[in-house]
Design a protein around this motif. Sequence first.
Motif, PDB file in Angstrom:
ATOM      1  N   ILE A  55      -5.393  -6.519  -1.895  1.00 28.03           N
ATOM      2  CA  ILE A  55      -5.225  -5.084  -2.148  1.00 28.03           C
ATOM      3  C   ILE A  55      -6.130  -4.745  -3.326  1.00 28.03           C
ATOM      4  O   ILE A  55      -6.006  -5.360  -4.391  1.00 28.03           O
ATOM      5  N   VAL A  56      -7.018  -3.798  -3.125  1.00 30.96           N
ATOM      6  CA  VAL A  56      -7.921  -3.369  -4.204  1.00 30.96           C
ATOM      7  C   VAL A  56      -7.523  -1.967  -4.648  1.00 30.96           C
ATOM      8  O   VAL A  56      -7.303  -1.082  -3.810  1.00 30.96           O
ATOM      9  N   ILE A  57      -7.447  -1.783  -5.952  1.00 33.19           N
ATOM     10  CA  ILE A  57      -6.960  -0.512  -6.511  1.00 33.19           C
ATOM     11  C   ILE A  57      -7.984   0.051  -7.494  1.00 33.19           C
ATOM     12  O   ILE A  57      -8.450  -0.657  -8.390  1.00 33.19           O
ATOM     13  N   ASP A  58      -8.310   1.308  -7.319  1.00 35.79           N
ATOM     14  CA  ASP A  58      -9.096   2.043  -8.317  1.00 35.79           C
ATOM     15  C   ASP A  58      -8.178   3.047  -8.986  1.00 35.79           C
ATOM     16  O   ASP A  58      -7.369   3.711  -8.316  1.00 35.79           O
ATOM     17  N   GLY A  59      -8.323   3.206 -10.295  1.00 33.50           N
ATOM     18  CA  GLY A  59      -7.444   4.154 -10.998  1.00 33.50           C
ATOM     19  C   GLY A  59      -8.172   4.876 -12.106  1.00 33.50           C
ATOM     20  O   GLY A  59      -9.231   4.440 -12.569  1.00 33.50           O
ATOM     21  N   LEU A  60      -7.587   5.974 -12.506  1.00 31.65           N
ATOM     22  CA  LEU A  60      -8.235   6.779 -13.544  1.00 31.65           C
ATOM     23  C   LEU A  60      -8.053   6.182 -14.941  1.00 31.65           C
ATOM     24  O   LEU A  60      -8.810   6.495 -15.839  1.00 31.65           O
ATOM     25  N   ASP A  61      -7.030   5.363 -15.108  1.00 35.11           N
ATOM     26  CA  ASP A  61      -6.863   4.720 -16.414  1.00 35.11           C
ATOM     27  C   ASP A  61      -6.147   3.387 -16.241  1.00 35.11           C
ATOM     28  O   ASP A  61      -5.679   3.041 -15.148  1.00 35.11           O
ATOM     29  N   GLU A  62      -6.066   2.640 -17.334  1.00 33.01           N
ATOM     30  CA  GLU A  62      -5.534   1.283 -17.297  1.00 33.01           C
ATOM     31  C   GLU A  62      -4.067   1.274 -16.871  1.00 33.01           C
ATOM     32  O   GLU A  62      -3.635   0.424 -16.085  1.00 33.01           O
ATOM     33  N   SER A  63      -3.311   2.223 -17.390  1.00 35.36           N
ATOM     34  CA  SER A  63      -1.881   2.221 -17.077  1.00 35.36           C
ATOM     35  C   SER A  63      -1.650   2.533 -15.598  1.00 35.36           C
ATOM     36  O   SER A  63      -0.730   1.983 -14.976  1.00 35.36           O
ATOM     37  N   ALA A  64      -2.476   3.404 -15.031  1.00 33.11           N
ATOM     38  CA  ALA A  64      -2.315   3.740 -13.610  1.00 33.11           C
ATOM     39  C   ALA A  64      -2.580   2.523 -12.744  1.00 33.11           C
ATOM     40  O   ALA A  64      -1.829   2.242 -11.793  1.00 33.11           O
ATOM     41  N   ALA A  70       0.508   7.919  -9.061  1.00 35.71           N
ATOM     42  CA  ALA A  70      -0.518   8.938  -9.309  1.00 35.71           C
ATOM     43  C   ALA A  70      -1.774   8.312  -9.893  1.00 35.71           C
ATOM     44  O   ALA A  70      -1.724   7.250 -10.522  1.00 35.71           O
ATOM     45  N   ASN A  71      -2.880   8.978  -9.687  1.00 31.76           N
ATOM     46  CA  ASN A  71      -4.175   8.624 -10.286  1.00 31.76           C
ATOM     47  C   ASN A  71      -4.770   7.328  -9.749  1.00 31.76           C
ATOM     48  O   ASN A  71      -5.608   6.708 -10.416  1.00 31.76           O
ATOM     49  N   THR A  72      -4.322   6.898  -8.576  1.00 32.91           N
ATOM     50  CA  THR A  72      -4.887   5.676  -8.000  1.00 32.91           C
ATOM     51  C   THR A  72      -5.207   5.875  -6.521  1.00 32.91           C
ATOM     52  O   THR A  72      -4.628   6.737  -5.861  1.00 32.91           O
ATOM     53  N   ILE A  73      -6.137   5.053  -6.046  1.00 36.66           N
ATOM     54  CA  ILE A  73      -6.401   4.976  -4.602  1.00 36.66           C
ATOM     55  C   ILE A  73      -6.597   3.513  -4.219  1.00 36.66           C
ATOM     56  O   ILE A  73      -6.889   2.668  -5.076  1.00 36.66           O
ATOM     57  N   THR A  74      -6.428   3.250  -2.942  1.00 36.85           N
ATOM     58  CA  THR A  74      -6.779   1.941  -2.378  1.00 36.85           C
ATOM     59  C   THR A  74      -7.864   2.228  -1.343  1.00 36.85           C
ATOM     60  O   THR A  74      -7.570   2.674  -0.235  1.00 36.85           O
ATOM     61  N   PRO A  75      -9.137   2.016  -1.706  1.00 34.92           N
ATOM     62  CA  PRO A  75     -10.239   2.578  -0.897  1.00 34.92           C
ATOM     63  C   PRO A  75     -10.534   1.851   0.415  1.00 34.92           C
ATOM     64  O   PRO A  75     -11.242   2.398   1.253  1.00 34.92           O
ATOM     65  N   PHE A  76      -9.995   0.646   0.606  1.00 33.29           N
ATOM     66  CA  PHE A  76     -10.368  -0.098   1.815  1.00 33.29           C
ATOM     67  C   PHE A  76      -9.544   0.355   3.021  1.00 33.29           C
ATOM     68  O   PHE A  76      -8.557   1.085   2.860  1.00 33.29           O
ATOM     69  N   VAL A  93       0.841  -1.215   0.000  1.00 26.48           N
ATOM     70  CA  VAL A  93       0.000   0.000   0.000  1.00 26.48           C
ATOM     71  C   VAL A  93       0.873   1.262   0.000  1.00 26.48           C
ATOM     72  O   VAL A  93       0.566   2.239  -0.697  1.00 26.48           O
ATOM     73  N   ALA A  94       1.956   1.211   0.742  1.00 29.48           N
ATOM     74  CA  ALA A  94       2.870   2.376   0.762  1.00 29.48           C
ATOM     75  C   ALA A  94       3.437   2.621  -0.627  1.00 29.48           C
ATOM     76  O   ALA A  94       3.592   3.781  -1.051  1.00 29.48           O
ATOM     77  N   ALA A  95       3.751   1.564  -1.351  1.00 32.85           N
ATOM     78  CA  ALA A  95       4.278   1.722  -2.711  1.00 32.85           C
ATOM     79  C   ALA A  95       3.198   2.231  -3.661  1.00 32.85           C
ATOM     80  O   ALA A  95       3.445   3.091  -4.517  1.00 32.85           O
TER      81      ALA A  95
END
Lengths: 273, 283
Positions: B227-236, B173-179, B166-168
């Motif tokens: 670890i669940v990740i939401d991002g603004l685009d595929e590369s992020a 940029a352009n991502t979050i880990t919402p949990f 999660v720290a990494a």
Amino acid sequence: MSSLKPLTFTRKEDLDFPVDMRFLRNIVDSRMSAKKAEQVLMSSLPDALRIGDIFKVSGNDHQNIVIENSNAKLEGIGTGWRRGTIKVIGNAGSFTAQSLRGGCVHVEGSVGDFSGCGMNGGQLVIEADAGNGLGASLPGEKIGMNEGRIIVNGNTGTRLGNRMRRGLIVVYGDVGVGACSSMISGTVLLLGGQANLPGTHMRRGTIICASEPSLSADSFFEQECENNTYWNIFCSYMEGLSERINQSLFSCSPRKRFVGDLNIYGMGEIFII
Amino acid sequence: MKATRIVVTARNRVWLSHAVNSVTGFATSVIACKVEAGVEKWLTPSQTPDGREGAAILLFAMSGNQLEAQLRDRVGQCLLTSPTSAVFSGMDEGKAVALGKAIRYFGDGYQISKKLGNRRYWRIPVMDGEFVCEDVTHRIDSIGGGNFLIIAKDIDSALGAAESAVAAIDKVANTITPFPGGVVRSGSKVGSKYRGLIASTNDAYCPTLRGLVPTNLPHGANAVLEIVIDGLDESAVGDAMREGIVAACSGKWSEGILEITASNFGGKLGPYHFHLHSLIDCA
């Protein structure tokens, strides 16, 4: 491909009659050549004068206009202008940049009365002084300047920003009486000397004064100026806008804030910095 | 999914944290929370419109309408109410989404609109002065649900590796880990034996169900974290997954990590597929 040179109108001789410069927009919109432009009949003038009788026209860049040897008889320069720049070398007459919608009108001298009236965008920069009614409503109109920016490096006459509805006016010099009277909204910076009764009958809008103005105690109420987040945003915007704004003016919070005009609606504000 | 970014500022870090915790609270999964939200990055005063400390927050929802409704409610209930806070648009492209435009009426006619350049701000009078709120932000199409599972021999190793991951990811940029803490312990499978429940425990990865149900756990595995990740685009999302996996496997807890895998829900969750080997090969 030939290089573009500014479309330049060089006034030939002194004029003893006003010249309506609104023809500029027609020439630009139709992308008329300099030679053809000189043949255009100026219907507003007596004696069937043509543009070529008054100006020597040269150049071919219709988005970059230069008016050389200009004087206060040339009225309505930049009226309805939408894009590109107009550079006026000398003074300009009344109604300069009236109903300006975009682009920039830069006057190296002074401008006459009612300049910037009805502006809907763009920028008017005046290196010297401005006449009465800068950015104000024309007689009979309900609103004055509605969008855009006016920057005056000199002084202005009376009724600056009267009935102004939106936009920004910056005056580095002194202003005449009745500045921002009946202001509807927008922002005006008065960075010169003491203004006399600014904001009379203002409904909304923001006036920022470098010198404490004379205000009617019945019309404005003084407040503490604490925790003003918007001020920081405004300063940040101004920093990006004008290099001439002295950063020290905005390095601290405003000293005082007055709200008014209490006789009308009371949602206007005057900051003293 | 649809996503937007807002910038929240406050007088100091304490009150910024209160505002951010509030607006990103109960926003772990769109399944029940209707929105997933988190801090993308913390901002210095020089990075914010009002020169105060701030945070860039990303919000993700399944539809534009849902995102707009959640944004309005969260700004109105969590940021408007938080002392000294202000909120600005953090995204200039995409479709406009009401921000201050939706809550200006709280000012009861005393709100002030100021337009600076192309941006409109609302100044809403509140009891500590003014709540400054930009008129609109924007939303774009985005990707939610990027994930990987850390299968470890014990919970200490799983937690340590997850924290490193999660720290990494926080640096991407352009991502979050919402949990909570960026980590999920209750990974889910689609469906349930109970009617009406659209998701239930991922039994194949539950150590206590080993022997009762077919398991995907290797021998010696006793803890799994997702670890669940939401991002603004595929590369992020891809970058975040790669950084997270590498960090999880390279820290001091790496000896306890038995396997890294991912839930793909049979490939039915969405059009984007992130193949772990391909991601790592790119590194």
